[in-house]
Design a protein around this motif. Structure first.
Motif, PDB file in Angstrom:
ATOM      1  N   ILE A   1       0.813  -1.405  -0.088  1.00  0.00           N
ATOM      2  CA  ILE A   1      -0.201   0.023  -0.015  1.00  0.00           C
ATOM      3  C   ILE A   1       0.909   1.293  -0.041  1.00  0.00           C
ATOM      4  CG2 ILE A   1      -1.695   1.267   1.369  1.00  0.00           C
ATOM      5  CD1 ILE A   1      -2.676  -1.377   2.388  1.00  0.00           C
TER       6      ILE A   1
ATOM      7  N   CYS B   1     -11.224  -0.883   7.584  1.00  0.00           N
ATOM      8  CA  CYS B   1     -10.455  -2.196   8.210  1.00  0.00           C
ATOM      9  C   CYS B   1     -10.973  -2.786   9.206  1.00  0.00           C
ATOM     10  CB  CYS B   1      -8.984  -1.319   8.732  1.00  0.00           C
ATOM     11  SG  CYS B   1      -7.846  -2.500   9.184  1.00  0.00           S
TER      12      CYS B   1
ATOM     13  N   HIS C   1     -12.367  -6.773   9.434  1.00  0.00           N
ATOM     14  CA  HIS C   1     -12.054  -7.831  10.521  1.00  0.00           C
ATOM     15  C   HIS C   1     -13.243  -8.086  11.466  1.00  0.00           C
ATOM     16  CE1 HIS C   1      -8.422  -6.268   8.841  1.00  0.00           C
ATOM     17  NE2 HIS C   1      -7.969  -7.355   9.326  1.00  0.00           N
TER      18      HIS C   1
ATOM     19  N   ARG D   1      -6.524  -1.061  11.958  1.00  0.00           N
ATOM     20  CA  ARG D   1      -5.063  -1.422  11.828  1.00  0.00           C
ATOM     21  C   ARG D   1      -4.337  -0.252  11.008  1.00  0.00           C
ATOM     22  NH1 ARG D   1      -8.023  -5.582  13.202  1.00  0.00           N
ATOM     23  NH2 ARG D   1      -7.373  -7.485  13.874  1.00  0.00           N
ATOM     24  N   ASN D   2      -5.035   0.615  10.695  1.00  0.00           N
ATOM     25  CA  ASN D   2      -4.412   2.057  10.207  1.00  0.00           C
ATOM     26  C   ASN D   2      -4.686   3.007  10.642  1.00  0.00           C
ATOM     27  OD1 ASN D   2      -6.991   2.157   9.189  1.00  0.00           O
ATOM     28  ND2 ASN D   2      -6.711   1.049   7.169  1.00  0.00           N
TER      29      ASN D   2
ATOM     30  N   PHE E   1       0.099   3.645   7.846  1.00  0.00           N
ATOM     31  CA  PHE E   1      -0.168   2.421   7.409  1.00  0.00           C
ATOM     32  C   PHE E   1       0.824   1.324   7.593  1.00  0.00           C
ATOM     33  CE2 PHE E   1      -4.360   2.512   4.948  1.00  0.00           C
ATOM     34  CZ  PHE E   1      -4.646   3.652   5.365  1.00  0.00           C
TER      35      PHE E   1
ATOM     36  N   CYS F   1      -1.734  -4.931  10.502  1.00  0.00           N
ATOM     37  CA  CYS F   1      -2.455  -5.115   9.018  1.00  0.00           C
ATOM     38  C   CYS F   1      -2.135  -6.440   8.620  1.00  0.00           C
ATOM     39  CB  CYS F   1      -1.813  -3.882   8.373  1.00  0.00           C
ATOM     40  SG  CYS F   1      -1.819  -4.302   6.555  1.00  0.00           S
ATOM     41  N   ASP F   2      -3.004  -7.198   8.132  1.00  0.00           N
ATOM     42  CA  ASP F   2      -2.613  -8.436   7.486  1.00  0.00           C
ATOM     43  C   ASP F   2      -2.762  -8.431   5.995  1.00  0.00           C
ATOM     44  OD1 ASP F   2      -5.345  -7.965   7.288  1.00  0.00           O
ATOM     45  OD2 ASP F   2      -5.837  -9.529   8.802  1.00  0.00           O
ATOM     46  N   PHE F   3      -2.801  -7.090   5.513  1.00  0.00           N
ATOM     47  CA  PHE F   3      -3.046  -7.096   4.071  1.00  0.00           C
ATOM     48  C   PHE F   3      -4.569  -7.593   3.622  1.00  0.00           C
ATOM     49  CE2 PHE F   3      -1.885  -6.165  -0.286  1.00  0.00           C
ATOM     50  CZ  PHE F   3      -1.059  -4.923  -0.354  1.00  0.00           C
ATOM     51  N   CYS F   4      -5.321  -7.446   4.705  1.00  0.00           N
ATOM     52  CA  CYS F   4      -6.750  -8.027   4.210  1.00  0.00           C
ATOM     53  C   CYS F   4      -6.385  -9.714   3.728  1.00  0.00           C
ATOM     54  CB  CYS F   4      -7.621  -7.389   3.434  1.00  0.00           C
ATOM     55  SG  CYS F   4      -8.077  -5.868   4.250  1.00  0.00           S
TER      56      CYS F   4
ATOM     57  N   PRO G   1      -6.902  -4.802  -0.730  1.00  0.00           N
ATOM     58  CA  PRO G   1      -7.012  -4.534   0.560  1.00  0.00           C
ATOM     59  C   PRO G   1      -8.546  -3.504   0.770  1.00  0.00           C
ATOM     60  CG  PRO G   1      -4.899  -3.901  -0.166  1.00  0.00           C
ATOM     61  CD  PRO G   1      -5.808  -4.192  -1.302  1.00  0.00           C
ATOM     62  N   SER G   2      -9.259  -3.859   1.935  1.00  0.00           N
ATOM     63  CA  SER G   2     -10.394  -3.029   2.018  1.00  0.00           C
ATOM     64  C   SER G   2     -10.113  -1.671   2.111  1.00  0.00           C
ATOM     65  CB  SER G   2     -11.159  -3.423   3.258  1.00  0.00           C
ATOM     66  OG  SER G   2     -11.339  -4.939   3.381  1.00  0.00           O
ATOM     67  N   CYS G   3      -9.188  -0.919   2.749  1.00  0.00           N
ATOM     68  CA  CYS G   3      -8.965   0.254   3.053  1.00  0.00           C
ATOM     69  C   CYS G   3      -8.827   0.907   1.775  1.00  0.00           C
ATOM     70  CB  CYS G   3      -7.778   0.277   3.853  1.00  0.00           C
ATOM     71  SG  CYS G   3      -6.163  -0.202   3.203  1.00  0.00           S
TER      72      CYS G   3
HETATM   73  S1  SF4 Z   1      -4.941  -3.962   4.240  1.00  0.00           S
HETATM   74 FE1  SF4 Z   1      -6.504  -4.517   5.386  1.00  0.00          FE
HETATM   75  S2  SF4 Z   1      -5.746  -5.053   7.473  1.00  0.00           S
HETATM   76 FE2  SF4 Z   1      -4.231  -3.702   6.303  1.00  0.00          FE
HETATM   77  S3  SF4 Z   1      -4.904  -1.578   6.846  1.00  0.00           S
HETATM   78 FE3  SF4 Z   1      -5.940  -2.072   5.089  1.00  0.00          FE
HETATM   79  S4  SF4 Z   1      -7.895  -2.742   5.604  1.00  0.00           S
HETATM   80 FE4  SF4 Z   1      -6.652  -2.850   7.453  1.00  0.00          FE
END
Ligand code: SF4
Ligand code: SF4
Ligand code: SF4
Ligand code: SF4
Lengths: 627, 149
Positions: free
Chosen positions: B4, B21, B25, B44-45, B59, B121-124, B131-133
């Motif tokens: 990211i 984020c 989860h 996580r961010n 992030f 952060c688990d990179f979704c 990634p959702s973010c």
């Molecule tokens: S990649 Fe997923 S886990 Fe990481 S900050 Fe973005 S939403 Fe959160």
């Protein structure tokens, strides 16, 4: 679905429209949807407050309250009541104008086309008067007197108009409305900075606004308009882009106030005006329906066969209608007149005239309707439209779509016309319901939106699911604009209904989805429901009747929804009305409402499961009635 | 390898990335239903605000030489050589929070409720649609880019 990969317009339940729009060179709402696809999570949940300069405050895991201490429950309730107040204000503005118009029409001994409606109102209001002008004036005065009462003085017509068991319940709950305009004012004050923080109090207030909105803004607007413009009567009519006839000077109308066109629509077909049109090479003038005022004209279309060419589409079809190039002017008097039409009007040299101060479009001419000057104003409008016609026809390319829509939409359905269709009594309908030939009734109402799958997607899919379950659908609002254009209001749509409903429709020659016209006609659905309940001898919440506003769009729809809940009806919405951030809101709307009014909110953007839920509610109510 | 990448100038502090984020989860939730008031709601961010510099999206960088991994003595943090992501294994974590102290970007924190596990952060989980973010950022201030390391 979109097959053209280069364009990014949103999906529409109306395939022909989707293709038409995806090939347009102008930017429409359908194009802009993608750019707005990322939504703010706080906004969606209703947990953003910007009532003071310490804000905007949002509810986050690290900030469970606003700076002032407002909780998510308070924020959501304030935001919601504000929206309902504004929505109510819109409808109350409409009924105020309509009542003023009726009063002036009566005083000037103008045209009153709806004798049945006049008699009906006189009866409800207990007016004993043989002179129809004096009678009409008295009716208008009673309505206006109520609208202008302070909020601490209860409106008098509520008891006369409401179904007795409902009125009693509202009284018990303390939600009988005071003067409708003042109630809007109270709603706005209550939700200002650091005033009310009690969510339950604010939701009860919403119900109160729902009652004033429903009985006055909806029901009475219809009936007052009927007095001036004539009662609806059932007929088959053409709908869709096909209704636009390039041989004529075409005026698209948008808004919600049919009475503002009362004089003009008759004037447009007088000989001298037709001659004017002929002098510039057109056959005459035609009104093209769009949004709810178009639906209203369609509903009363029997009286306006010559001037009205048909309803072309709902709010999110308006840009496409203009993009055909065959519309010469837009006359608008209220919402839902999208700002998106403005650049299209510029590009296509379409004259825009606004008739109501509250809805001035940025690049339009403002010509506030003045009753006393309607003759000169109409002539000025006619001349301005002719001028636009001359400047643009030939200079602007036409992009017609004669294939869009159909010629056999059943329109003109109202509480009155439906009852006479049934032989002057509700008994045949009640018998069909009791026998299970019609399992129940769903009022699929409200707006059209581009969310929940796309333009009218959820509305159309839900309706298909419901009729397949033998549930008769009554529609009012822009939802009906979408449903008619895809053919669900044509008699042939009976083949999509379940076997029982299909047989009923085929024997009567009607579609399984009945078109009550504009959103205002949600008030007519309420009249039908009340008359059915009365005939059976039950209260409204006991009827096998559900409401759905699958693609509710705006604040007015929320005020309508509040009316539905006050009536004690189950109300389905496709998307939540920005309240899910508050546990109290969710509890009140989905659970507690059942014991308050008998109503209940159901949120589901899936057509299949939503239809199953509504079907189960209808089944349950049938069981409780032992039918 | 995907990372990211942050364009600080574009961020307007809307916090949609936080909501996304948290929702990512909370099993089965979406933007309408995610419970931001739940004690479990953890992002996580982070978005910090600085009067001079404006909004600072913080992030996890899934660093090339991750200080968190280097400081982790129980092997709970590991750099996946294939994806490039720095992964956390709760079962191995001793909750010493050396990683929290050492992360160069201050992105790590213990969970609020029990303070026994790391919020990272688990990179979704490398969801196919990303990634959702990133999907939720209206300003495109955070974007997934392919990097060599
Ligand atoms: S990649 Fe997923 S886990 Fe990481 S900050 Fe973005 S939403 Fe959160
Ligand atoms: S009124 Fe309260 S919640 Fe709203 S912006 Fe001001 S401090 Fe924040
Ligand atoms: S937690 Fe901090 S140190 Fe570890 S990879 Fe992420 S940004 Fe780098
Ligand atoms: S979603 Fe984007 S703009 Fe909003 S706070 Fe996060 S990084 Fe900034």
């Amino acid at each position: 679905m979109n097959s053209n990969f280069s364009c990014k317009t949103c999906a529409s339940a109306d395939q022909k429209l989707e293709t038409f729009i995806s090939n347009l060179s102008v930017d429409t709402s359908h194009h802009r949807m993608e750019g707005q696809s990322v939504k703010c999570g706080f906004g969606l949940q209703g947990i953003c407050c910007r009532l003071c300069s310490n804000g905007p405050c949002r509810i986050t895991p690290d900030g469970l309250k606003g700076v002032c201490g407002a909780t998510a429950d308070t924020m959501v309730a304030r935001n919601f009541l504000r929206a309902v107040s504004a929505g109510s204000g819109c409808y109350i503005h409409i009924v105020e104008n309509t009542a003023l118009m009726l009063k002036k029409t009566a005083l000037s001994k103008g045209v009153l086309k709806g004798k049945v409606a006049l008699a009906k109102l006189a009866e409800i209001f207990e007016i004993d008067e043989t002179d129809e002008y004096i009678c009409a004036e008295k009716i208008a005065d009673l309505v206006l007197a109520d609208l202008y009462k302070p909020d601490y003085v209860k409106m008098e017509l509520v008891e006369k108009m409401a179904y007795k068991p409902r009125f009693d319940r509202w009284k018990e709950l303390g939600i009988l409305p005071g003067g409708a305009k003042s109630e809007v004012f109270a709603g706005v004050v209550k939700t200002s900075t650091n005033l009310n923080s009690d969510p339950v109090d604010m939701y009860l207030n919403c119900l109160k606004l729902g009652i004033s909105t429903g009985l006055y803004g909806l029901t009475l607007t219809n009936l007052l308009n009927d007095v001036m413009l004539g009662e609806p009567s059932i007929r088959l009519a053409p709908v869709g882009l096909r209704v636009i006839d390039t041989d004529y000077i075409n005026i698209m109308i948008t808004g919600h106030q049919h009475a503002m066109f009362a004089y003009l629509q008759d004037r447009l077909i007088q000989d001298d005006v037709i001659e004017k049109a002929k002098a510039v090479g057109a056959k005459g003038f035609k009104l093209v329906g769009c949004t709810c005022v178009g639906q209203d004209l369609q509903l009363r279309g029997e009286h306006y066969k010559e001037v009205f060419n048909g309803h072309a589409g709902n709010n999110f079809t308006s840009e496409a209608i203009l993009a055909t190039g065959a519309i010469d002017a837009v006359l608008s008097e209220f919402n839902c007149t999208l700002p998106g039409i403005e650049p299209i009007c510029d590009e296509f040299k379409i004259k825009q005239i606004c008739l109501d101060e509250v809805s001035k479009k940025a690049n339009a001419e403002m010509k506030p309707f003045v009753f006393e000057e309607k003759e000169t104003q109409s002539n000025e409008i006619i001349d301005a439209v002719i001028e636009a016609y001359q400047a643009r026809r030939g200079a602007v390319a036409l992009n017609m779509n004669a294939d869009h829509g159909n010629d056999d939409t059943l329109t003109g359905v109202s509480e009155g016309s439906l009852k006479s269709f049934l032989g002057g009594t509700w008994k045949p309908l009640i018998d069909l319901i009791v026998k299970g030939e019609i399992k129940g009734i769903a009022g699929v109402v409200g707006c059209s939106s581009l969310t929940a799958g796309g333009h009218d997607v959820l509305t159309v899919n839900l309706v298909k699911e419901l009729i397949a379950k033998d549930i008769l659908v009554l529609s009012a609002g822009c939802s009906s604009g979408g449903l008619e254009n895809v053919g669900l209001m044509s008699p042939s749509a009976a083949s999509l209904a379940g076997p029982k409903l299909r047989a009923v429709c085929e024997s009567l020659g009607i579609p399984p989805v009945l078109n009550f016209g504009p959103c205002l006609a949600i008030g007519r659905l309420e009249l039908v429901a009340t008359e059915l309940a009365e005939a059976i001898g039950v209260d409204l919440p006991q009827l096998p009747l559900v409401l759905s506003a699958p693609q509710w769009l705006e604040e007015q729809a929320l005020a309508d929804g509040a009316f539905g809940l006050a009536l004690g009806l189950p109300l389905h919405l496709g998307l939540p009305p920005f309240v899910t951030g508050s546990p109290v809101a969710v509890q009140v709307f989905t659970q507690d409402m059942l014991s308050l009014t008998g109503g209940q909110l159901i949120i589901d953007d899936n057509a299949k499961s939503a239809a199953e839920t509504l079907d189960a509610i209808i089944e349950k109510k049938r069981q409780e009635l032992n039918i | 390898m995907k990372r990211i990448i942050i364009d600080r100038e574009k961020c307007d502090g809307c916090l949609n990335c936080n909501i996304a984020c948290i929702s990512a989860h909370e099993e089965g939730s979406n933007f309408y239903t995610v419970n931001l008031q739940s004690p479990d709601a953890e992002t996580r961010n982070f978005i910090k605000f600085d009067a001079q510099q404006g909004y600072l999206p913080i992030f996890c960088r899934h660093c090339d030489e991750p200080e968190c991994v280097l400081s982790c003595m129980s092997g709970a943090l590991e750099k996946d050589q294939l994806t490039g992501h720095v992964q956390y294994d709760e079962t191995k974590c001793a909750a010493c929070y050396m990683c929290v102290m050492n992360c160069s970007y201050g992105v790590l924190k213990p969970d609020k409720q029990t303070r026994t596990k790391l919020i990272k952060c688990d990179f979704c989980d490398d969801k196919p649609d990303g990634p959702s973010c990133v999907k939720s950022c209206p300003k495109k201030a955070i974007e997934v880019k392919e990097v060599s390391r």
